[in-house]
Design a protein around this motif. Structure first.
Motif, PDB file in Angstrom:
ATOM      1  N   SER A  66      35.793  10.833  37.455  1.00  0.00           N
ATOM      2  CA  SER A  66      36.024  12.097  36.984  1.00  0.00           C
ATOM      3  C   SER A  66      35.812  12.164  35.426  1.00  0.00           C
ATOM      4  CB  SER A  66      37.600  12.556  36.943  1.00  0.00           C
ATOM      5  OG  SER A  66      38.306  11.649  36.344  1.00  0.00           O
ATOM      6  N   VAL A  67      35.497  13.067  34.851  1.00  0.00           N
ATOM      7  CA  VAL A  67      35.212  13.315  33.525  1.00  0.00           C
ATOM      8  C   VAL A  67      36.249  14.572  33.036  1.00  0.00           C
ATOM      9  CG1 VAL A  67      33.654  13.908  31.599  1.00  0.00           C
ATOM     10  CG2 VAL A  67      33.042  12.526  33.569  1.00  0.00           C
ATOM     11  N   THR A  68      37.106  14.344  32.143  1.00  0.00           N
ATOM     12  CA  THR A  68      37.950  15.460  31.651  1.00  0.00           C
ATOM     13  C   THR A  68      37.979  15.223  29.998  1.00  0.00           C
ATOM     14  OG1 THR A  68      39.665  13.662  31.461  1.00  0.00           O
ATOM     15  CG2 THR A  68      39.463  15.233  33.300  1.00  0.00           C
ATOM     16  N   LYS A  69      37.831  16.843  29.651  1.00  0.00           N
ATOM     17  CA  LYS A  69      38.009  16.762  28.058  1.00  0.00           C
ATOM     18  C   LYS A  69      39.162  16.496  27.463  1.00  0.00           C
ATOM     19  CE  LYS A  69      36.190  19.679  24.686  1.00  0.00           C
ATOM     20  NZ  LYS A  69      35.719  18.723  23.492  1.00  0.00           N
ATOM     21  N   THR A  70      39.253  15.846  26.200  1.00  0.00           N
ATOM     22  CA  THR A  70      40.375  15.288  25.672  1.00  0.00           C
ATOM     23  C   THR A  70      40.372  15.849  24.093  1.00  0.00           C
ATOM     24  OG1 THR A  70      39.406  13.372  25.081  1.00  0.00           O
ATOM     25  CG2 THR A  70      40.440  13.291  27.067  1.00  0.00           C
ATOM     26  N   THR A  71      41.552  15.663  23.457  1.00  0.00           N
ATOM     27  CA  THR A  71      41.192  16.213  22.031  1.00  0.00           C
ATOM     28  C   THR A  71      40.326  15.389  21.172  1.00  0.00           C
ATOM     29  OG1 THR A  71      42.905  14.731  21.568  1.00  0.00           O
ATOM     30  CG2 THR A  71      43.768  17.028  21.891  1.00  0.00           C
ATOM     31  N   LEU A  76      36.343   9.321  30.568  1.00  0.00           N
ATOM     32  CA  LEU A  76      35.595   9.062  31.766  1.00  0.00           C
ATOM     33  C   LEU A  76      36.391   8.063  32.640  1.00  0.00           C
ATOM     34  CD1 LEU A  76      32.995   8.782  33.594  1.00  0.00           C
ATOM     35  CD2 LEU A  76      32.234   7.209  31.791  1.00  0.00           C
ATOM     36  N   VAL A  77      36.497   8.192  34.077  1.00  0.00           N
ATOM     37  CA  VAL A  77      37.207   7.491  35.085  1.00  0.00           C
ATOM     38  C   VAL A  77      36.118   6.949  35.711  1.00  0.00           C
ATOM     39  CG1 VAL A  77      38.759   7.096  36.724  1.00  0.00           C
ATOM     40  CG2 VAL A  77      39.462   8.640  34.598  1.00  0.00           C
ATOM     41  N   THR A 117      39.166   3.591  32.551  1.00  0.00           N
ATOM     42  CA  THR A 117      38.933   4.633  31.687  1.00  0.00           C
ATOM     43  C   THR A 117      38.088   4.460  30.413  1.00  0.00           C
ATOM     44  OG1 THR A 117      40.856   5.400  32.750  1.00  0.00           O
ATOM     45  CG2 THR A 117      40.246   6.602  30.553  1.00  0.00           C
ATOM     46  N   VAL A 118      36.996   5.368  30.476  1.00  0.00           N
ATOM     47  CA  VAL A 118      36.292   4.956  29.081  1.00  0.00           C
ATOM     48  C   VAL A 118      36.459   6.394  28.391  1.00  0.00           C
ATOM     49  CG1 VAL A 118      33.846   4.689  28.097  1.00  0.00           C
ATOM     50  CG2 VAL A 118      34.579   3.613  30.544  1.00  0.00           C
TER      51      VAL A 118
END
Length: 151
Positions: A66-71, A76-77, A117-118
């Motif tokens: 997965s790729v999720t937006k963070t602050t 990237l997992v 998690t990167v």
């Protein structure tokens, strides 16, 4: 050796290797003597690395989970399907057309050999990313990109 050198860095790898050679010169070392020497000389417990590379049936196969937006950018997992702690490059392509490569040494797998998690620190909008192994050939490169290619 190359994965270990990538993880430790040139100076620490050289120190560990030369220390091992100095300790065991003219003797009959077994693999555990090298492992223990590197652990002792570098001051790190590398047993997780030795076990994966020398005593498992693992293979190199990573996948973007997965790729999720963070602050601060993106998270990237990566799943380590094959269980082998190999280095990887994360090639990022941004919406503005620029790209960037972020290298991850095998140390990324130390906390968990199955998943890492990167953190991708950027203010740009991510268009796509791809995991590349270079000389470390991935068993299934079809699951190494985000977004997933159309089928």
């Amino acid at each position: 050796y190359l994965a270990l050198k990538d993880m430790l860095g040139d100076a620490q790898f050289r120190s560990g290797l030369h220390g091992f050679m100095d300790r065991w010169h003219g003797k009959h070392p077994i693999p555990w003597d090298m492992f223990n020497s590197f652990n002792d000389i570098t001051g790190r417990n590398l047993n997780w690395f030795w076990n994966a590379w020398y005593f498992s049936n693992g293979y190199i196969d990573m996948a973007v989970k997965s790729v999720t937006k963070t602050t601060g950018g993106y998270a990237l997992v990566v799943d380590n399907i094959g269980g082998m702690p190999a280095p990887m490059d994360v090639v990022l392509t941004y919406a503005d057309g620029t790209s960037e490569t972020i290298h991850q040494s095998p140390a990324v797998w130390e906390p968990n050999l199955k998943q890492a998690t990167v953190r991708l620190a950027t203010k740009k909008t991510l268009k796509s990313l791809e995991l590349q192994g270079g000389i470390w050939v991935d068993a299934n490169p079809k699951n190494n990109s985000w977004p997933s290619p159309a089928k």
